[in-house]
Design a protein around this motif. Structure first.
Motif, PDB file in Angstrom:
ATOM      1  N   LYS A 159       0.840  -1.200   0.000  1.00  0.00           N
ATOM      2  CA  LYS A 159       0.000   0.000   0.000  1.00  0.00           C
ATOM      3  C   LYS A 159       0.875   1.250   0.000  1.00  0.00           C
ATOM      4  N   ALA A 160       0.257   2.382  -0.323  1.00  0.00           N
ATOM      5  CA  ALA A 160       0.969   3.655  -0.311  1.00  0.00           C
ATOM      6  C   ALA A 160       1.583   3.874   1.063  1.00  0.00           C
ATOM      7  N   GLY A 161       2.823   4.335   1.075  1.00  0.00           N
ATOM      8  CA  GLY A 161       3.538   4.583   2.317  1.00  0.00           C
ATOM      9  C   GLY A 161       4.468   3.446   2.721  1.00  0.00           C
ATOM     10  N   ASP A 162       4.291   2.265   2.130  1.00  0.00           N
ATOM     11  CA  ASP A 162       5.158   1.129   2.447  1.00  0.00           C
ATOM     12  C   ASP A 162       6.558   1.346   1.878  1.00  0.00           C
ATOM     13  N   GLY A 163       7.558   0.906   2.602  1.00  0.00           N
ATOM     14  CA  GLY A 163       8.918   0.806   2.084  1.00  0.00           C
ATOM     15  C   GLY A 163       9.065  -0.575   1.472  1.00  0.00           C
ATOM     16  N   VAL A 164       9.584  -0.644   0.268  1.00  0.00           N
ATOM     17  CA  VAL A 164       9.706  -1.931  -0.417  1.00  0.00           C
ATOM     18  C   VAL A 164      11.074  -2.086  -1.060  1.00  0.00           C
ATOM     19  N   SER A 165      11.430  -3.327  -1.332  1.00  0.00           N
ATOM     20  CA  SER A 165      12.541  -3.683  -2.197  1.00  0.00           C
ATOM     21  C   SER A 165      11.904  -4.285  -3.431  1.00  0.00           C
ATOM     22  N   PHE A 166      12.449  -3.976  -4.605  1.00  0.00           N
ATOM     23  CA  PHE A 166      11.837  -4.493  -5.820  1.00  0.00           C
ATOM     24  C   PHE A 166      12.906  -4.856  -6.841  1.00  0.00           C
ATOM     25  N   THR A 167      12.510  -5.733  -7.746  1.00  0.00           N
ATOM     26  CA  THR A 167      13.384  -6.182  -8.821  1.00  0.00           C
ATOM     27  C   THR A 167      12.777  -5.742 -10.144  1.00  0.00           C
ATOM     28  N   LEU A 168      13.621  -5.188 -11.008  1.00  0.00           N
ATOM     29  CA  LEU A 168      13.176  -4.769 -12.334  1.00  0.00           C
ATOM     30  C   LEU A 168      13.682  -5.740 -13.381  1.00  0.00           C
ATOM     31  N   LYS A 169      12.877  -5.923 -14.404  1.00  0.00           N
ATOM     32  CA  LYS A 169      13.244  -6.773 -15.535  1.00  0.00           C
ATOM     33  C   LYS A 169      13.074  -5.948 -16.807  1.00  0.00           C
ATOM     34  N   PRO A 170      14.074  -5.950 -17.702  1.00  0.00           N
ATOM     35  CA  PRO A 170      13.926  -5.190 -18.943  1.00  0.00           C
ATOM     36  C   PRO A 170      12.782  -5.740 -19.794  1.00  0.00           C
TER      37      PRO A 170
END
Length: 67
Positions: A42-53
């Motif tokens: 949800k908005a306000g969460d701190g996240v780690s994310f992975t991007l893929k081309p």
């Protein structure tokens, strides 16, 4: 996380610099792969994310988890 569009499969994130892509800290909206569960984000969460081309200069979120 600035906003989550579960139906539209989009995340708006303000991220730290991504050196491997030469990106400074900025606010961006990313498409999210169908396999990624957004129900707990949800908005306000701190996240780690992975991007893929995906395509020439486009990236999609292929994984995300709350920090």
């Amino acid at each position: 996380v600035n906003s989550v569009d579960v139906a539209g499969r989009k995340l708006n994130i303000t991220h730290d610099p991504i050196k491997s892509l030469g990106w400074p800290k900025m606010k961006m909206e990313f498409d999210v792969e169908q396999s990624v569960d957004l129900s707990g984000i949800k908005a306000g969460d701190g996240v780690s994310f992975t991007l893929k081309p995906q395509g020439a200069d486009n990236y999609v979120v292929s994984a995300v988890k709350k920090n």
